[in-house]
Design a protein around this motif. Sequence first.
Motif, PDB file in Angstrom:
ATOM      1  N   VAL A 174     -18.026 -16.456   7.562  1.00 45.82           N
ATOM      2  CA  VAL A 174     -17.427 -17.796   7.608  1.00 45.82           C
ATOM      3  C   VAL A 174     -15.912 -17.633   7.582  1.00 45.82           C
ATOM      4  O   VAL A 174     -15.270 -17.824   6.552  1.00 45.82           O
ATOM      5  CB  VAL A 174     -17.915 -18.668   6.432  1.00 45.82           C
ATOM      6  CG1 VAL A 174     -17.418 -20.109   6.606  1.00 45.82           C
ATOM      7  CG2 VAL A 174     -19.433 -18.651   6.337  1.00 45.82           C
ATOM      8  N   PRO A 175     -15.310 -17.301   8.750  1.00 46.32           N
ATOM      9  CA  PRO A 175     -13.868 -17.074   8.791  1.00 46.32           C
ATOM     10  C   PRO A 175     -13.033 -18.341   8.920  1.00 46.32           C
ATOM     11  O   PRO A 175     -11.822 -18.315   8.705  1.00 46.32           O
ATOM     12  CB  PRO A 175     -13.699 -16.208  10.045  1.00 46.32           C
ATOM     13  CG  PRO A 175     -14.827 -16.639  10.938  1.00 46.32           C
ATOM     14  CD  PRO A 175     -15.969 -16.973  10.024  1.00 46.32           C
ATOM     15  N   ASP A 176     -13.689 -19.469   9.278  1.00 45.93           N
ATOM     16  CA  ASP A 176     -12.939 -20.703   9.501  1.00 45.93           C
ATOM     17  C   ASP A 176     -13.871 -21.900   9.336  1.00 45.93           C
ATOM     18  O   ASP A 176     -15.079 -21.753   9.146  1.00 45.93           O
ATOM     19  CB  ASP A 176     -12.279 -20.697  10.884  1.00 45.93           C
ATOM     20  CG  ASP A 176     -13.267 -20.355  12.001  1.00 45.93           C
ATOM     21  OD1 ASP A 176     -14.433 -20.806  11.926  1.00 45.93           O
ATOM     22  OD2 ASP A 176     -12.888 -19.626  12.936  1.00 45.93           O
ATOM     23  N   MET A 177     -13.290 -23.089   9.442  1.00 46.60           N
ATOM     24  CA  MET A 177     -14.063 -24.310   9.242  1.00 46.60           C
ATOM     25  C   MET A 177     -15.087 -24.546  10.350  1.00 46.60           C
ATOM     26  O   MET A 177     -16.129 -25.162  10.125  1.00 46.60           O
ATOM     27  CB  MET A 177     -13.139 -25.520   9.118  1.00 46.60           C
ATOM     28  CG  MET A 177     -12.542 -25.679   7.731  1.00 46.60           C
ATOM     29  SD  MET A 177     -13.837 -25.966   6.479  1.00 46.60           S
ATOM     30  CE  MET A 177     -12.837 -25.953   4.976  1.00 46.60           C
ATOM     31  N   LEU A 192     -22.802 -23.706   9.992  1.00 51.45           N
ATOM     32  CA  LEU A 192     -23.787 -23.429   8.944  1.00 51.45           C
ATOM     33  C   LEU A 192     -24.712 -24.610   8.677  1.00 51.45           C
ATOM     34  O   LEU A 192     -25.843 -24.424   8.216  1.00 51.45           O
ATOM     35  CB  LEU A 192     -23.083 -23.037   7.647  1.00 51.45           C
ATOM     36  CG  LEU A 192     -22.533 -21.620   7.545  1.00 51.45           C
ATOM     37  CD1 LEU A 192     -21.766 -21.447   6.247  1.00 51.45           C
ATOM     38  CD2 LEU A 192     -23.654 -20.585   7.632  1.00 51.45           C
ATOM     39  N   LYS A 193     -24.246 -25.816   8.934  1.00 51.81           N
ATOM     40  CA  LYS A 193     -25.083 -26.992   8.666  1.00 51.81           C
ATOM     41  C   LYS A 193     -26.397 -26.898   9.443  1.00 51.81           C
ATOM     42  O   LYS A 193     -27.475 -27.128   8.901  1.00 51.81           O
ATOM     43  CB  LYS A 193     -24.334 -28.275   9.026  1.00 51.81           C
ATOM     44  CG  LYS A 193     -23.144 -28.563   8.128  1.00 51.81           C
ATOM     45  CD  LYS A 193     -22.436 -29.844   8.561  1.00 51.81           C
ATOM     46  CE  LYS A 193     -21.230 -30.133   7.662  1.00 51.81           C
ATOM     47  NZ  LYS A 193     -20.495 -31.340   8.095  1.00 51.81           N
ATOM     48  N   ASP A 253     -10.338 -17.973   1.193  1.00 51.50           N
ATOM     49  CA  ASP A 253     -10.159 -19.429   1.237  1.00 51.50           C
ATOM     50  C   ASP A 253     -11.291 -20.136   0.478  1.00 51.50           C
ATOM     51  O   ASP A 253     -12.432 -20.174   0.945  1.00 51.50           O
ATOM     52  CB  ASP A 253     -10.127 -19.896   2.692  1.00 51.50           C
ATOM     53  CG  ASP A 253      -9.708 -21.353   2.836  1.00 51.50           C
ATOM     54  OD1 ASP A 253      -9.727 -22.087   1.821  1.00 51.50           O
ATOM     55  OD2 ASP A 253      -9.366 -21.763   3.969  1.00 51.50           O
ATOM     56  N   TYR A 254     -10.954 -20.706  -0.665  1.00 52.62           N
ATOM     57  CA  TYR A 254     -11.978 -21.366  -1.472  1.00 52.62           C
ATOM     58  C   TYR A 254     -12.555 -22.591  -0.774  1.00 52.62           C
ATOM     59  O   TYR A 254     -13.714 -22.987  -1.019  1.00 52.62           O
ATOM     60  CB  TYR A 254     -11.406 -21.750  -2.841  1.00 52.62           C
ATOM     61  CG  TYR A 254     -10.642 -23.052  -2.881  1.00 52.62           C
ATOM     62  CD1 TYR A 254     -11.183 -24.181  -3.482  1.00 52.62           C
ATOM     63  CD2 TYR A 254      -9.376 -23.169  -2.302  1.00 52.62           C
ATOM     64  CE1 TYR A 254     -10.496 -25.374  -3.532  1.00 52.62           C
ATOM     65  CE2 TYR A 254      -8.679 -24.347  -2.340  1.00 52.62           C
ATOM     66  CZ  TYR A 254      -9.242 -25.462  -2.951  1.00 52.62           C
ATOM     67  OH  TYR A 254      -8.556 -26.648  -2.984  1.00 52.62           O
ATOM     68  N   LYS A 255     -11.771 -23.223   0.116  1.00 53.15           N
ATOM     69  CA  LYS A 255     -12.270 -24.396   0.838  1.00 53.15           C
ATOM     70  C   LYS A 255     -13.453 -24.033   1.736  1.00 53.15           C
ATOM     71  O   LYS A 255     -14.364 -24.838   1.938  1.00 53.15           O
ATOM     72  CB  LYS A 255     -11.148 -25.029   1.669  1.00 53.15           C
ATOM     73  CG  LYS A 255     -10.059 -25.678   0.828  1.00 53.15           C
ATOM     74  CD  LYS A 255      -8.982 -26.280   1.713  1.00 53.15           C
ATOM     75  CE  LYS A 255      -7.870 -26.910   0.869  1.00 53.15           C
ATOM     76  NZ  LYS A 255      -6.776 -27.443   1.729  1.00 53.15           N
TER      77      LYS A 255
END
Length: 235
Positions: free
Chosen positions: A57-60, A66-67, A84-86
């Motif tokens: 998971v390198p980015d949003m 993932l959903k 990145d905790y987000k």
Amino acid sequence: MERRKTRQLHVGSVAVGGDAPIAVQSMTNTHTDDAAATLEQIQRLADAGCDIIRCAVPDMAAAEGLKTICKESPIPVIADIHFDYKLALAAIEAGVDGLRLNPGNIGGEEKVRAVVEAAKKRNIPIRIGVNAGSLPKDLLEKYGHPTAEALVEAAWRHVRILEAMDYRNIKISLKAHDVPLTLEAYRLMAAQCDYPLHVGITEAGTVNSGIIKSAVGIGTLLAEGIGDTIRVSLT
């Protein structure tokens, strides 16, 4: 063979540690934001006997993917998070069954606590993953080079951050390219805690040499009763 006694946790429907069978884990090499390609690979791995899958998971965009992946995956999904905790919070919201992250690398106490509280609500385990190739500079200075003691000390730093927040739903890995170093690190850690251990040789090599190194390293640890999940990692 007598298995090392550990506490037990659950990655989705898969029990890890305690008297549970040793779980086989793999990792996708698709782009996680391509849910269709990732799910196709996960299905092939599940058909081959894989119990747990890990997705980068390198980015949003990956977190968004993932959903769909978590809804449709035939096996539990772990999100691989760096810095990145987000992204960790987004992955939890997407429905992952576990996280791979090092709390010392995602920011200050508030950020770590936000992830821990979200993980607690969903009963999601966190795997601490220490690698000989990315040890903190102060530990390299202290020990001179990557050693088993350095790997174990690095792991405890992360573990203690979580324990201070009353979070113990933890797995640990301590990996190196070097088989003897990896063996020594896992033996030391196994003697110091009862957390489940995820074992493997990191980026062991190309197919032939990598399989040999992984078989020797993982096989030796399992023969000694050490290891609750395993993953073969080729270069």
